[in-house]
Design a protein around this motif. Structure first.
Motif, PDB file in Angstrom:
ATOM      1  N   GLY A 360       0.211   3.227   9.884  1.00  0.00           N
ATOM      2  CA  GLY A 360       1.621   2.972   9.595  1.00  0.00           C
ATOM      3  C   GLY A 360       1.897   2.360   8.241  1.00  0.00           C
ATOM      4  O   GLY A 360       3.040   2.353   7.801  1.00  0.00           O
ATOM      5  N   GLY A 361       0.893   1.847   7.545  1.00  0.00           N
ATOM      6  CA  GLY A 361       1.120   1.263   6.237  1.00  0.00           C
ATOM      7  C   GLY A 361       1.146   2.321   5.146  1.00  0.00           C
ATOM      8  O   GLY A 361       0.602   3.417   5.302  1.00  0.00           O
ATOM      9  N   PHE A 362       1.764   1.986   4.023  1.00  0.00           N
ATOM     10  CA  PHE A 362       1.874   2.921   2.909  1.00  0.00           C
ATOM     11  C   PHE A 362       0.917   2.569   1.772  1.00  0.00           C
ATOM     12  O   PHE A 362       0.500   3.438   1.017  1.00  0.00           O
ATOM     13  CB  PHE A 362       3.317   2.955   2.386  1.00  0.00           C
ATOM     14  N   ALA A 363       0.580   1.309   1.630  1.00  0.00           N
ATOM     15  CA  ALA A 363      -0.342   0.867   0.588  1.00  0.00           C
ATOM     16  C   ALA A 363      -1.044  -0.387   1.066  1.00  0.00           C
ATOM     17  O   ALA A 363      -0.491  -1.161   1.857  1.00  0.00           O
ATOM     18  CB  ALA A 363       0.400   0.596  -0.719  1.00  0.00           C
ATOM     19  N   SER A 364      -2.267  -0.611   0.592  1.00  0.00           N
ATOM     20  CA  SER A 364      -3.019  -1.805   0.977  1.00  0.00           C
ATOM     21  C   SER A 364      -4.074  -2.098  -0.071  1.00  0.00           C
ATOM     22  O   SER A 364      -4.410  -1.243  -0.893  1.00  0.00           O
ATOM     23  CB  SER A 364      -3.677  -1.625   2.359  1.00  0.00           C
ATOM     24  N   MET A 365      -4.584  -3.318  -0.018  1.00  0.00           N
ATOM     25  CA  MET A 365      -5.627  -3.751  -0.947  1.00  0.00           C
ATOM     26  C   MET A 365      -6.842  -4.221  -0.157  1.00  0.00           C
ATOM     27  O   MET A 365      -6.704  -4.956   0.822  1.00  0.00           O
ATOM     28  CB  MET A 365      -5.112  -4.889  -1.835  1.00  0.00           C
TER      29      MET A 365
END
Length: 582
Positions: A360-365
């Motif tokens: 469900g996330g669009f970007a992450s680190m």
């Protein structure tokens, strides 16, 4: 967002305690028995033995060939042992601790209480398939992508984790009963993404890692085959057998919601007041959004003005390249404007989010852990639309990555957000602060950075940049309110989606993903909540320093403390202060 692993976010990360060899990254002459330092060593040694993925991520490689035991018996042992740890820690806190130890001890007590709340009350281990499905691919991915040891040695550890994967999937079938439909749907996505990983990505890497060692490659193939088959079977089982009977509720209830915030974020505030704060902030940001849209084009509605920005986005196949271009712009601004000290020349690697992480996330680190001594690889992930989606859904997804908004996303994920904060991890002053993670700190800092950088001149006053920043702020404001409503007022995902669309000007596809995320991440209000706490801390710090206040000094001091709850950061940065965090 940042990938979440460590205590302080219990509920997203299940942790436990089993008898195991010491995994402490400490000197040969350890701390004296009975001291707080010994307790901290024991706490994390047990955590790493229970969940080896966390050890690998932290840079402790003693358990790289193992995965967690998530059987019901293991969870029962964890609950009992946590209670013993809690009593031991209470005794230490009642004695004589240094100021630094007192802060770390308070943090660990909240972590223990948060874990007990998860294990005994929220009980995601009984209702969320992703708890089990995510472990194998995540643990192996950590071994593949960071060069802390020769590839052949890492491949041997991968084989160990492959052999430990089938029991995890057996525990899934034994433990999970009547999950919410939303959790099952996410489980299907993770199971299929994992199967693809074990079918293609991992074998390709293994062939390179094995080199000329055909025996090692054959051993890998023999270990990988049953895991691939197990994930394929799990995906079919979830779709055919579990999904039709997934009638469980996702709401944790008002009592658990408040207790979760208090344990994880050290926030003690009545639910009605908490909701009022979120609603007031949503109104402020929405009014500012409408006013900014009017500046751009007074003849169009705010939604129409936003559409002029969001239609300008890269193609899915160009997403990684377009994201890469935002890194230098944002980093240079920090240096030129003396916003915060950038402690390293190393840049993150931009890559597509692995399939097993697409929940469900669009970007992450994803950054190396504080105890990693060799590997420096950090990954800034962006999530393209799935190939099988219909064109309308793909278009709605990609509008989130509009060219103006992508700079704001990079400010959040990289400079000066998550990546910069965790470049400081090796400098955090204590072991606990190197390993502890609190959402209102880490996500609050990244969200604060979006607004602060624009206020300091990023975009040179272009109202389109301000609109993109406010668009991200509205997204987080809606999370704040929808999370409360989903878990304490009986809202459905569809009601949450409608709220994101109407109040946040969010694309329907994005709104659905965001509302569904709220079902398994109840307190994802920590973005806005943390941002507000940091702004208040900054105001109070400015008053304390008066003429000596410097923004860069404030930021440097903040990011050097570790991701502790803001209540504890205030104790460090404002000695003697007893003011509220909000």
């Amino acid at each position: 967002m940042i990938r979440l692993r460590f205590p302080g976010l219990a509920g997203l990360v299940l942790v436990g305690l089993v008898a195991a060899p010491d995994a402490r990254p400490a000197a040969a002459d350890g701390p004296a028995p009975g001291t707080f330092a010994a307790f901290a060593d024991d706490y994390y040694a047990a955590l790493f033995a229970w969940d080896p993925n966390q050890a690998t991520y932290a840079g402790v490689h003693d358990f790289d060939a193992r995965l967690a035991d998530l059987s019901a018996a293991s969870f029962a042992r964890r609950t009992a042992d946590l209670k013993k740890l809690h009593q031991r820690l209470k005794g230490l806190r009642a004695g004589s601790l240094t100021d630094a130890e007192a802060i770390d001890a308070e943090a660990l007590e909240h972590a223990i209480r948060a874990e007990l709340l998860e294990l005994e009350t929220v009980r995601d281990w009984k209702r969320n398939p992703v708890v089990y499905l995510s472990k194998p691919a995540e643990g192996i991915d950590l071994l593949m992508k960071r060069s802390f040891a020769p590839p052949a040695d890492r491949l041997k550890a991968v084989i160990g984790r492959l052999k430990a994967a089938p029991p995890l999937l057996a525990a899934l079938r034994a433990n999970v009963d009547n999950p919410p439909k939303e959790f099952t749907d996410l489980g299907v996505i993770v199971a299929k993404g994992s199967a693809q990983f074990f079918r293609t990505d991992l074998p390709a890497w293994a062939r390179t890692a094995a080199g000329a060692d055909e025996k090692l490659l054959a051993e890998f193939g023999a270990a990988n085959k049953p895991v691939l088959e197990a994930f394929e079977a799990a995906a079919k089982w979830l779709e055919a057998d579990v999904r039709p009977k997934s009638n469980g509720g996702y709401a944790i209830g008002a009592d658990a919601f408040v207790k979760k915030l208090e344990a994880e974020e050290m926030l003690d505030i009545p639910l009605n007041k908490l909701l009022a704060i979120g609603e007031a902030n949503l109104k402020r940001d929405r009014d500012a959004f409408v006013a900014t849209a009017k500046r751009i084009d007074p003849k169009r509605t705010p939604a129409e003005v936003l559409a002029t920005l969001t239609e300008d986005h890269p193609k899915p196949e160009d997403l990684v390249g377009a994201t890469r271009g935002t890194i230098e712009r944002t980093r240079k601004f920090l240096i030129d404007k003396a916003i915060v000290t950038v402690p390293s020349e190393v840049r993150p690697t931009i890559a597509e989010t692995p399939g097993f992480m697409r929940t469900g996330g669009f970007a992450s680190m994803d950054t190396p852990g504080a105890f990693e001594t060799k590997a420096t690889e950090a990954f800034y992930y962006v999530t393209p639309p799935e190939p099988e989606w219909e064109p309308k859904r793909k278009a709605e997804h990609m509008r989130q990555f509009n060219r103006t908004g992508m700079d704001i996303i990079t400010i959040h994920e990289a400079f000066p957000g998550h990546y910069l904060q965790f470049l400081y991890a090796k400098q955090y002053p204590t072991k606990v602060r190197k390993l502890y993670f609190c959402g209102t700190n880490a996500e609050g800092w990244a969200h604060y950075a979006e607004q602060m950088v624009v206020e300091e001149g990023y975009g040179a006053g272009d109202p389109r940049v301000r609109l993109a920043q406010l668009n991200e702020a509205l997204l987080r404001d809606c999370r704040y309110i929808v999370g409360i409503k989903l878990h304490t007022e009986g809202w459905t995902v569809e009601q949450g989606k409608k709220f994101f669309v109407e109040q946040g000007f969010i694309e329907p596809e994005v709104a659905f993903q965001e509302a569904r995320r709220g079902t398994y991440n109840p307190t994802y209000l920590y973005y806005t909540l943390g941002k507000l706490q940091i702004y208040k801390l900054r105001d109070d710090y400015r008053k304390a320093k008066w003429a000596n206040f410097r923004l860069q000094t404030f930021h440097d001091e903040f990011v050097r403390q570790g991701a502790l709850p803001i209540k504890l950061i205030r104790k460090i940065m404002l000695p003697g202060d007893t003011g509220p965090t909000l």
